[in-house]
Design a protein around this motif. Structure first.
Motif, PDB file in Angstrom:
ATOM      1  N   ALA A   1       0.828  -1.203   0.000  1.00 52.81           N
ATOM      2  CA  ALA A   1       0.000   0.000   0.000  1.00 52.81           C
ATOM      3  C   ALA A   1       0.862   1.253   0.000  1.00 52.81           C
ATOM      4  CB  ALA A   1      -0.921  -0.010   1.221  1.00 52.81           C
ATOM      5  N   TYR A   2       1.950   1.214   0.754  1.00 56.45           N
ATOM      6  CA  TYR A   2       2.868   2.353   0.811  1.00 56.45           C
ATOM      7  C   TYR A   2       3.485   2.615  -0.555  1.00 56.45           C
ATOM      8  CZ  TYR A   2       7.343   4.685   1.689  1.00 56.45           C
ATOM      9  OH  TYR A   2       8.428   5.520   1.625  1.00 56.45           O
ATOM     10  N   ARG A   3       3.890   1.566  -1.251  1.00 60.02           N
ATOM     11  CA  ARG A   3       4.503   1.748  -2.567  1.00 60.02           C
ATOM     12  C   ARG A   3       3.492   2.341  -3.554  1.00 60.02           C
ATOM     13  NH1 ARG A   3       9.495  -0.305  -2.873  1.00 60.02           N
ATOM     14  NH2 ARG A   3      10.143  -1.875  -1.322  1.00 60.02           N
ATOM     15  N   LYS A   4       2.245   1.921  -3.471  1.00 55.94           N
ATOM     16  CA  LYS A   4       1.209   2.505  -4.328  1.00 55.94           C
ATOM     17  C   LYS A   4       0.983   3.961  -3.948  1.00 55.94           C
ATOM     18  CE  LYS A   4      -2.125   2.827  -7.294  1.00 55.94           C
ATOM     19  NZ  LYS A   4      -1.812   2.971  -8.753  1.00 55.94           N
ATOM     20  N   PHE A   5       0.991   4.244  -2.653  1.00 57.28           N
ATOM     21  CA  PHE A   5       0.832   5.623  -2.196  1.00 57.28           C
ATOM     22  C   PHE A   5       1.951   6.500  -2.756  1.00 57.28           C
ATOM     23  CE2 PHE A   5       1.771   9.063   0.742  1.00 57.28           C
ATOM     24  CZ  PHE A   5       0.519   9.647   0.939  1.00 57.28           C
ATOM     25  N   LEU A   6       3.171   5.983  -2.779  1.00 60.19           N
ATOM     26  CA  LEU A   6       4.294   6.749  -3.316  1.00 60.19           C
ATOM     27  C   LEU A   6       4.086   7.085  -4.788  1.00 60.19           C
ATOM     28  CD1 LEU A   6       7.619   5.295  -1.867  1.00 60.19           C
ATOM     29  CD2 LEU A   6       6.410   7.385  -1.227  1.00 60.19           C
ATOM     30  N   GLU A   7       3.422   6.209  -5.523  1.00 60.53           N
ATOM     31  CA  GLU A   7       3.125   6.499  -6.926  1.00 60.53           C
ATOM     32  C   GLU A   7       2.125   7.649  -7.048  1.00 60.53           C
ATOM     33  OE1 GLU A   7       1.749   2.954  -8.808  1.00 60.53           O
ATOM     34  OE2 GLU A   7       3.530   1.783  -8.289  1.00 60.53           O
ATOM     35  N   LEU A   8       1.213   7.731  -6.106  1.00 59.95           N
ATOM     36  CA  LEU A   8       0.182   8.763  -6.138  1.00 59.95           C
ATOM     37  C   LEU A   8       0.673  10.093  -5.580  1.00 59.95           C
ATOM     38  CD1 LEU A   8      -2.906   6.714  -4.850  1.00 59.95           C
ATOM     39  CD2 LEU A   8      -2.194   7.115  -7.217  1.00 59.95           C
ATOM     40  N   ASN A   9       1.684  10.054  -4.728  1.00 61.63           N
ATOM     41  CA  ASN A   9       2.106  11.261  -4.015  1.00 61.63           C
ATOM     42  C   ASN A   9       2.525  12.400  -4.944  1.00 61.63           C
ATOM     43  OD1 ASN A   9       2.460  12.487  -1.395  1.00 61.63           O
ATOM     44  ND2 ASN A   9       4.661  12.364  -1.738  1.00 61.63           N
ATOM     45  N   PRO A  10       3.321  12.157  -6.003  1.00 58.41           N
ATOM     46  CA  PRO A  10       3.660  13.272  -6.895  1.00 58.41           C
ATOM     47  C   PRO A  10       2.441  13.882  -7.581  1.00 58.41           C
ATOM     48  CG  PRO A  10       5.130  11.406  -7.264  1.00 58.41           C
ATOM     49  CD  PRO A  10       4.022  10.918  -6.378  1.00 58.41           C
ATOM     50  N   VAL A  11       1.446  13.059  -7.844  1.00 59.65           N
ATOM     51  CA  VAL A  11       0.212  13.567  -8.451  1.00 59.65           C
ATOM     52  C   VAL A  11      -0.477  14.536  -7.500  1.00 59.65           C
ATOM     53  CG1 VAL A  11      -2.023  12.919  -9.441  1.00 59.65           C
ATOM     54  CG2 VAL A  11      -0.039  11.418  -9.752  1.00 59.65           C
ATOM     55  N   MET A  12      -0.522  14.167  -6.229  1.00 58.70           N
ATOM     56  CA  MET A  12      -1.121  15.028  -5.215  1.00 58.70           C
ATOM     57  C   MET A  12      -0.332  16.320  -5.059  1.00 58.70           C
ATOM     58  SD  MET A  12      -3.517  15.599  -3.086  1.00 58.70           S
ATOM     59  CE  MET A  12      -3.938  16.415  -1.540  1.00 58.70           C
ATOM     60  N   LEU A  13       0.980  16.220  -5.032  1.00 62.32           N
ATOM     61  CA  LEU A  13       1.809  17.414  -4.857  1.00 62.32           C
ATOM     62  C   LEU A  13       1.627  18.378  -6.023  1.00 62.32           C
ATOM     63  CD1 LEU A  13       5.109  15.837  -3.470  1.00 62.32           C
ATOM     64  CD2 LEU A  13       3.264  16.959  -2.199  1.00 62.32           C
ATOM     65  N   GLN A  14       1.579  17.856  -7.253  1.00 60.30           N
ATOM     66  CA  GLN A  14       1.381  18.725  -8.418  1.00 60.30           C
ATOM     67  C   GLN A  14      -0.004  19.356  -8.387  1.00 60.30           C
ATOM     68  OE1 GLN A  14       3.773  19.516 -10.865  1.00 60.30           O
ATOM     69  NE2 GLN A  14       2.219  21.112 -11.135  1.00 60.30           N
TER      70      GLN A  14
END
Length: 208
Positions: free
Chosen positions: A77-90
């Motif tokens: 779940a953490y690794r998937k979250f890391l994939e989403l994190n840059p999307v959220m930051l942008q």
């Protein structure tokens, strides 16, 4: 307390949907054993972990993870979250700052081409909220996986949904504003929760 830093009783209780009275009792016990300390800020008691509290809390998180045999699931779940994190930051950046070339992004100073979003362009804001709605669906899958192995992750989904609902209703602070349960606030706390649970140092995160 780790997620809130210096937090009030109600804010700490809200993270996992606990009753404030029960949390107040627990905080008093932790204070008495040297795991946290409190100070008055504007007449309001706020609590923060001590170094001992942080270390013992980290050990308790590791033990909980192993007791639930959840390490692999939480890591995934953490690794998937890391994939989403840059999307959220942008997304948050685009919410706060208009891009160069936007009709409202003029007369902003030499060579800048950007300006803070004053939210006068409702069509622009709507597109960003639609991007957040799509991201929310992906985050929901992550949270479902987490909740299936550890119940304490149950409260993140309703907190994110509540922030999104308030944003849709026109409360524009509920995307990025700190110190309130905005979408970004809950996102940041989930990120810190995953790091703490897996024993990952934020500075080393890029190597994970």
């Amino acid at each position: 307390m780790r997620l809130k830093g210096l937090g009030e009783v109600d804010d700490i209780a809200a993270v996992h949907g606990l009753e404030p009275a029960a949390v107040e009792t627990l905080l008093a016990e932790l204070d008495a054993t040297g795991h946290c300390m409190h100070r008055e800020v504007g007449g309001v008691p706020k609590f923060i972990l001590t170094p001992t509290g942080r270390d013992d809390g980290q050990a308790a998180l590791a033990a909980e993870l192993d007791a639930h045999a959840a390490r692999d699931a939480v890591t995934a779940a953490y690794r998937k979250f890391l994939e989403l994190n840059p999307v959220m930051l942008q997304l948050c950046t685009d919410w706060q700052v208009l891009p160069a070339g936007h009709p409202a992004a003029t007369d902003t100073g030499p060579g800048d081409g950007h300006r803070l979003n004053d939210h006068s362009d409702s069509a622009y804001d709507t597109k960003i909220i639609e991007r957040l709605e799509a991201l929310h669906l992906e985050l929901s899958e992550v949270l479902t996986g987490l909740s299936s192995v550890m119940m304490r992750y149950d409260n993140y989904a309703p907190r994110c949904a509540a922030a999104l609902d308030r944003l849709r209703a026109g409360e524009l602070d509920y995307l990025t504003k700190p110190m309130i349960p905005s979408y970004h606030t809950v996102w940041f706390e989930l990120h810190e929760d995953l790091l703490a649970t897996l024993g990952i140092n934020r500075a080393d995160e890029g190597s994970v």
